[in-house]
Design an enzyme around this catalytic site. Structure first.
Site, PDB file in Angstrom:
ATOM      1  N   VAL B 163       0.867  -1.177   0.000  1.00 46.65           N
ATOM      2  CA  VAL B 163       0.000   0.000   0.000  1.00 46.65           C
ATOM      3  C   VAL B 163       0.904   1.226   0.000  1.00 46.65           C
ATOM      4  O   VAL B 163       1.722   1.395   0.895  1.00 46.65           O
ATOM      5  CB  VAL B 163      -0.906   0.002   1.245  1.00 46.65           C
ATOM      6  N   ASP B 205      -5.349  -6.123  17.083  1.00 51.31           N
ATOM      7  CA  ASP B 205      -4.232  -5.180  17.157  1.00 51.31           C
ATOM      8  C   ASP B 205      -4.559  -3.942  16.338  1.00 51.31           C
ATOM      9  O   ASP B 205      -3.734  -3.445  15.590  1.00 51.31           O
ATOM     10  CB  ASP B 205      -2.952  -5.867  16.658  1.00 51.31           C
TER      11      ASP B 205
END
Lengths: 204, 549
Positions: B163, B205
């Site tokens: 990304v 998380d």
């Protein structure tokens, strides 16, 4: 050289089969390597509060206790494993002494954190033959023994110039001596190292 | 430095410069220069091999990749199984992320290598692979796809899409995010999390650094589900160790109650991210992870409008609902959160009722515990004294006696409010605990002195002050309390008109001193234990996702 290097591999194999005396010899041969690794790592973290010998003791003990967990086969992997243990301990000691400073969010930079390092799976040489790998590990041990046995100021200058790759100007500033004095010290240190390394080769 | 020239005149000096030049050439990987120097000075040959060996030692002592990037003029990429690693993208608690190229597929991906003590046994690796395979089935526009999971040379890894773009954490480094942007992102993130949940994965998380922003500035989740693999890998004897930064963890996660972690724990983390996006700081953040955990479990987050009055009340309620301590009071799902946010955007009313005044009151109480407990003790005392005064209106002696006490109590309350106000306004409020302590000691002494009460039954309150200061686990606060109390008590004794013997004051000073020493000792032991736990946990992340190299 070859006889000597296969000896390290032999010790490793025997030790893994449960031969205690081979294991002791293996650990004895690697003590200097562990010591030098600890020294360089501590130095790199500017950690002067920790005595390297404590870390050596601790790392050797951990390596002893955790010997069964070592999964590699070659002496090179063995050294990488030892290095990893030392790095964990250095990191712990460093964290401990730095207290909360390390939690500062502004410090969250991608430092090369040894705890996250891994087995040394990328040798610089693209395809070393097994015998080359062995002699490389053996040579590393020799170099470590030689550097560790230098007098303190010799070892310091080699650590800064050769291992930390600092320029002589920086070395001089760090050692609080003149540049010329550092250079002379360095040459004597390298000369002594050379004598010792060549002795080792002829004796082995 | 002049001696360098003088040295170069001597044979030694010349050799030194040559050796130095040669070593520099080795260190910078410049082989042409090495050859040139060797041909220029054949004497060097005797040194060359040793210098090179020492240098290769330098290389193995440091991170191999670091050396690579330093001498990258000719550096080829590193082979790692099917992949070629072409540089590091970032590091985190669980491992290192590399830019990796797959030559057969002609495709570049992000390869995450899992490192650290968590993956040592084959069984652990197998379970990790299981988790990762589950995660690799997820396809969603706002979730980074996982392609390949594997194990090379004992090193577990997985690959995912690269990304390009910063993470939300990087954006937050510049402060809060505009409200509309933040809500827009959170709706997308919450829907992505809902997609994970519907596939049976709890992220565990969620934090700003795990939300990356793609080319279109849309959020993209990474690192999901794998934390669970890690949780389970933890040695049961150390359950309760903290993985990652506790600022975004739900209370049940922070407390290490792994079995109680549900999809609603992710809802909590979403709330924490929303909080930080809107306020520029996470709901709880203390100096150490342990203190943060304590805050997560015991404190109420400050209302969002405390940081930014531009935040609408309704939005504040949505965020605080995610941050409820009890999972049952949070949104039942991430989707519900997304929908409630969408309703807020459209200006519709929420089906969730707002908090009752009683709950709101107890919230406020937990938000400001320092002042709350003082008010709880002082206000009733003040009321009782006032009542006593009113009842005895005909006796001026009594009213004269109580008036100063009433004033002192009011001042005491007032000052406590001032300290708390200061503590909540400024971020660096290191001195406020001391201000609280000294105020307590001074007013207590003053009131006891007015009543001429130096007898044991009253002055044991000093010992109580010392013991309470121990809750801070801060040694200098404990000693401030101890010494302050001794000083206060001595003032009291000095002013007392009648006491029988010196034995009582001496005993009392000894008692306070012992209290201080024991409290200090306990605090020290606990701190050592906490620190050892924190260092034993090597997974505290230093996460940065630098997207480009």
């Amino acid at each position: 050289m070859n006889a000597d290097s296969s000896q390290l591999a032999d010790w490793l194999t025997l030790a893994r089969q449960g031969d205690d005396s081979a294991r002791n010899r293996l650990f004895e041969a690697c003590r200097s390597f562990v010591a030098l690794t600890a020294r360089v790592q501590l130095h790199r973290r500017l950690q002067t509060k920790v005595d390297p010998s404590d870390l050596v003791q601790q790392s050797m003990m951990e390596a002893h206790h955790g010997f069964d967990k070592f999964r590699g086969g070659t002496p090179e992997e063995w050294l990488a494993w030892l290095k990893q243990i030392v790095q964990h301990n250095v990191l712990d000691a460093d964290k401990h002494y730095r207290g909360t400073e390390r939690r500062d969010l502004r410090r969250e930079r991608p430092i090369s954190d040894p705890a996250l390092s891994h087995a040394d799976w990328s040798p610089a040489d693209p395809g070393p033959s097994p015998s080359q790998v062995l002699s490389k590990a053996e040579r590393e041990l020799q170099v470590a023994v030689a550097i560790e046995s230098l007098p303190d100021d010799y070892r310091q200058v080699v650590l800064l110039r050769n291992l930390e790759r600092m320029s002589f100007d920086d070395v001089a500033a760090r050692m609080n001596r003149s540049r010329g004095a550092c250079q002379m010290l360095w040459m004597r240190a390298v000369e002594q190292l050379r004598t010792q390394l060549n002795q080792d080769i002829s004796s082995s | 430095m002049t001696n360098s020239t003088s040295e170069e005149d001597t044979p030694d000096g010349e050799l030194i410069s040559l050796l130095d030049a040669y070593l520099t050439a080795i260190q910078s990987g410049n082989e042409t220069e090495q050859r040139r120097l060797l041909s220029q000075e054949p004497k060097l040959a005797a040194w060359a091999d040793d210098l090179r060996d020492i240098d290769s030692f330098a290389a193995i002592l440091s991170d191999p990749l670091e050396i690579r990037t330093q001498t990258s003029a000719t550096a080829e990429s590193i082979r790692f199984g099917k992949y070629e690693l072409r540089g590091e993208l970032g590091r985190g608690g669980m491992g290192v992320v590399f830019r990796a190229y797959h030559p057969e597929l002609d495709r570049t991906v992000a390869l995450k290598m899992l490192t650290g003590s968590a993956f040592t046994s084959p069984d652990q690796r197998r379970r990790f692979a299981q988790e990762a395979r589950l995660a690799s089935r997820i396809r969603h526009p706002h979730i980074v796809s996982i392609h390949d999971v594997g194990d090379f040379a004992g090193q577990p890894y997985f690959t995912m899409d690269i990304v390009t773009g910063a993470s939300v954490a990087t954006q937050l480094a510049n402060g809060a995010i505009p409200i509309e942007q933040a809500v827009h992102w959170m709706i997308m993130i919450a829907k992505a999390v809902e997609h994970l949940h519907s596939n049976g994965i709890i992220h565990r998380d969620l934090k700003p650094s795990n939300v990356l922003l793609d080319e279109c500035d849309e959020p993209c989740l990474v690192d999901f589900g794998l934390a669970r693999a890690l949780d389970e890998f933890h040695d049961p004897t150390v359950t309760g160790t903290i993985l990652g930064t506790p600022s975004y963890m739900s209370p049940e996660q922070a407390a290490g109650r792994i079995r109680e972690v549900t999809t609603r724990s992710d809802v909590y983390s979403l709330g924490a991210i929303l909080y930080e996006m809107l306020c520029g700081r996470p709901p709880f953040k203390a100096d150490s992870p342990f203190d943060t955990v304590l805050q997560v479990m015991e404190r109420e987050p400050l209302p969002l409008r405390h940081w930014n009055l531009a935040i609408p009340k309704k939005l504040e309620q949505i965020c605080l609902r995610c941050l409820e301590k009890s999972p049952d009071k949070r949104y039942p799902s991430a989707l519900e959160l997304a929908q409630d946010l969408e309703r807020w955007v459209r200006g519709e009313s929420s089906p969730y009722e707002s908090l009752s005044p009683v709950t709101q009151f107890s919230r406020t109480f937990r938000r400001y515990p320092d002042v709350a407990y003082r008010l709880l003790a002082l206000v009733p005392t003040l009321l009782i004294v006032m009542l006593r005064c009113l009842l005895a209106q005909n006796a001026p002696a009594i009213s004269d006696y109580y008036t100063p006490i009433m004033m002192e109590l009011s001042l005491w309350i007032g000052l406590s409010l001032v300290w708390e106000w200061h503590a909540s306004k400024s971020t660096g409020h290191q001195w406020t605990p001391y201000a609280f302590l000294l105020t307590d000691i001074i007013f207590m002494t003053s009131i006891l002195r007015a009543r001429n009460k130096a007898d044991i039954s009253h002055v044991t309150a000093y010992a109580l002050v010392v013991i309470l200061s121990g809750l801070s686990l801060n040694r200098s606060q404990i000693w401030t309390a101890g010494l302050g109390c001794i000083a206060g008590y001595l003032c009291l004794v000095y002013g007392a008109k009648d006491f029988e013997s010196w034995i009582v004051p001496i005993l009392m000073v000894v008692l306070i001193t012992c209290c201080t020493i024991v409290t200090d000792y306990q605090a020290r032991r606990l701190s050592i234990w906490i620190r050892s736990r924190e260092t034993a946990e090597r997974q505290i992340p230093i996460k940065t996702q630098s997207p480009t190299i």
